[in-house]
Scaffold this motif. Structure first.
Motif, PDB file in Angstrom:
ATOM      1  N   LEU A   1      -1.145 -42.159  70.903  1.00  0.00           N
ATOM      2  CA  LEU A   1      -2.525 -41.744  70.656  1.00  0.00           C
ATOM      3  C   LEU A   1      -2.832 -40.411  71.333  1.00  0.00           C
ATOM      4  O   LEU A   1      -3.527 -39.561  70.778  1.00  0.00           O
ATOM      5  N   GLU A   2      -2.264 -40.229  72.521  1.00  0.00           N
ATOM      6  CA  GLU A   2      -2.464 -38.953  73.224  1.00  0.00           C
ATOM      7  C   GLU A   2      -1.815 -37.821  72.421  1.00  0.00           C
ATOM      8  O   GLU A   2      -2.351 -36.713  72.346  1.00  0.00           O
TER       9      GLU A   2
ATOM     10  N   LEU B   1      -1.506 -37.740  69.182  1.00  0.00           N
ATOM     11  CA  LEU B   1      -2.380 -37.451  68.034  1.00  0.00           C
ATOM     12  C   LEU B   1      -3.539 -36.543  68.456  1.00  0.00           C
ATOM     13  O   LEU B   1      -3.889 -35.596  67.753  1.00  0.00           O
ATOM     14  N   ASP B   2      -4.131 -36.862  69.609  1.00  0.00           N
ATOM     15  CA  ASP B   2      -5.242 -36.033  70.096  1.00  0.00           C
ATOM     16  C   ASP B   2      -4.768 -34.614  70.391  1.00  0.00           C
ATOM     17  O   ASP B   2      -5.471 -33.641  70.106  1.00  0.00           O
ATOM     18  N   LEU B   3      -3.565 -34.526  70.948  1.00  0.00           N
ATOM     19  CA  LEU B   3      -3.032 -33.196  71.245  1.00  0.00           C
ATOM     20  C   LEU B   3      -2.756 -32.424  69.953  1.00  0.00           C
ATOM     21  O   LEU B   3      -2.941 -31.203  69.903  1.00  0.00           O
TER      22      LEU B   3
END
Lengths: 262, 256
Positions: free
Chosen positions: A16-17, A19-21
């Protein structure tokens, strides 16, 4: 590649991190480049799908299938863009096309091989997740590592051998990202045309008809994000496997030491 | 077609972090939560609210039978309204900026200066949910969040809040050097090796990954700084990984 010039902090991240990045990578690193590549590659795809629907009278199922095939194919261009931007290499339109056209046969071949493997795996239901994960990083194997079609699918399979669960999580998240983009664009488009401009639903409705032009646009807009997110997941896997984060720290010590004696 | 090629390398590599400076000029670095983490947390919260709402819906139907037509449904709608608008405010206020979904993902709402969230802030950021929701499925909120450097939706911007990702603070197990250092080996390493805390930290990063990296890669990485440290100490070594382990052992004052 020069890890010290990496455009992101090299450390281990969750899916998920990552994806955010990817969102930050696309929107703040070189947005104009993404927009230009998107305009050149993705707009014709959208037009083609619209023609198939409104001129060719295809059913939405076939239009979605066409859109999915085109979106899968177009991910390659954004994988190359992300790979180049990652290590601060300059990239021009000409070099991008040259690189893509040189690798296009291997790329299409590798996509076909992995899709055949996925189809065969899906026929034996239990093997479907495994076959899906095996082809996850075939884009990077062909386009960034320069492997041929068969070698790329073998290399991609080896790459995820001990991380099938993690890779599947990433693939599910990417599907979620694509669905999210489709739904968000559907709502934004309908909100603008139906509620603000009061023009009704001239471009179809995702929930009533099974598709709309806005939803298709959402799918194509998701392409750069999903290609970048997958690429960052590949970088994360390499960081874990090859200790890239350690290499960057050690290189900084080395540079500092050199500066001390200079 | 020519695509602009020049990209000035940002002075700092990208990450999902944000620097916040307090009025006292103290700088904090947060890991901010972006759209995907927050979407998953919201999904969990939606499931929780559904779990609460479904039995109430049944009670509402029963209320119609007991209290007359429309009575049960009236009560139900009041309850659903309260659930929709009160769930986040109540939980965020009582649980220090967390709802159940946020807690499951290790997220927390804080003020931009790093202060805890107050009741007023929570009310404000959740009132603005109505704007973020438009025209449906948080479409505006997702777009605003994606382009904002702090991944804030409209409600966060107005209330001056951030959703941060908490880094689990685990006390790392002491590093075991295997095989344990011998007196003979340690004799070649000074009691206080000339290594900085940052270098010790970097060496520890490598030593903690021994076994996860290939042996050749471990040697290659260790070979990047082992000569530098050996040169400072006028020492010699055969195995760079072992040498760094011994330096780490000495520097951290561990006894085998």
């Amino acid at each position: 590649m020069n890890l010290e010039r990496a455009a992101i902090v090299l450390r281990q991240r969750s899916t998920l991190e990552g994806l955010d990045l990817a969102v930050r990578f696309v929107l703040s690193l070189d947005l104009s480049l993404y927009v230009k590549v998107g305009a050149v590659l993705l707009s014709p795809c959208l037009v083609l799908c619209a023609l198939a629907r409104y001129w060719g009278q295809w059913s939405w199922w076939w239009v979605w299938l066409l859109a999915w095939c085109l979106a899968t194919l177009m991910q390659g261009a954004f994988t190359v863009v992300a790979g180049r931007l990652m290590f601060s290499e300059d990239i021009s339109g000409r070099t991008l096309w040259r690189e893509l056209s040189r690798k296009l046969p291997s790329y299409i071949g590798a996509l076909l091989v992995t899709r055949v493997v996925l189809a065969l795996g899906s026929s034996l239901v239990l093997l479907a997740p495994q076959s899906w994960a095996r082809g996850a990083f075939v884009y990077e194997a062909v386009l960034l590592e320069g492997a041929g079609a068969r070698e790329a699918s073998r290399r991609a399979a080896r790459f995820v051998r001990y991380h099938v669960g993690h890779t599947l999580g990433m693939l599910v998240a990417l599907v979620g990202l694509q669905i999210g983009c489709v739904v968000v664009f559907e709502y934004l488009g309908q909100g603008l045309v139906e509620f603000v401009l009061q023009l009704g639903k001239p471009f179809g409705d995702l929930f009533d008809d099974g598709g709309s032009l806005f939803a298709l646009a959402g799918l194509f807009v998701s392409v750069p994000f999903s290609a970048t997110a997958r690429f960052l997941s590949y970088i994360d896997a390499r960081t874990r496997r090859d200790g890239w984060d350690i290499q960057v720290r050690f290189a900084a010590i080395d540079t500092k030491e050199d500066a001390r004696f200079a | 077609m020519t695509i602009a090629t020049a990209r000035a390398l940002p002075h700092e590599p990208l990450d999902t972090t944000a620097d916040v400076e307090t009025p006292e000029h103290i700088r904090f670095r947060y890991r901010v939560a972006g759209p995907s983490k927050r979407a998953v947390a919201y999904g969990i919260d939606t499931l929780v609210r559904l779990t609460i709402a479904v039995p109430i819906l049944m009670l509402g139907a029963l209320g119609d039978v007991v209290g007359g037509e429309g009575f049960g449904m009236g009560v139900l709608f009041v309850f659903l309204f309260a659930l929709e608008w009160g769930y986040f405010v109540v939980l965020e206020t009582l649980m220090g900026g967390q709802s159940l979904g946020k807690r499951a993902l290790g997220l927390r709402v804080v003020k931009q200066g790093g202060f805890p969230l107050s009741f007023g802030d929570s009310v404000l950021r959740n009132l603005l949910r109505a704007a973020d929701l438009l025209p449906g499925m948080y479409a505006i909120g997702v777009v605003v969040m994606s382009v904002d450097p702090y991944f804030r939706r409209l409600g966060d911007m107005v209330a001056g809040t951030l959703v941060v990702s908490e880094i689990p603070s685990k006390v790392a197990n002491p590093l075991e050097i295997s095989p344990p250092p011998l007196e003979k080996e340690l004799a070649r390493i000074p009691q206080r090796p000339p290594v900085s805390p940052a270098e010790i930290e970097a060496i520890e990063l490598l030593l903690r990954r021994i076994g996860q990296l290939s042996h050749a890669r471990e040697e290659e990485l260790a070979g990047m700084i082992a000569p530098i440290i050996a040169h400072r100490m006028r020492a010699r070594y055969r195995d760079p990984v072992r040498f760094l382990a011994l330096v780490y052992h000495r520097a951290t004052g561990r006894r085998s």
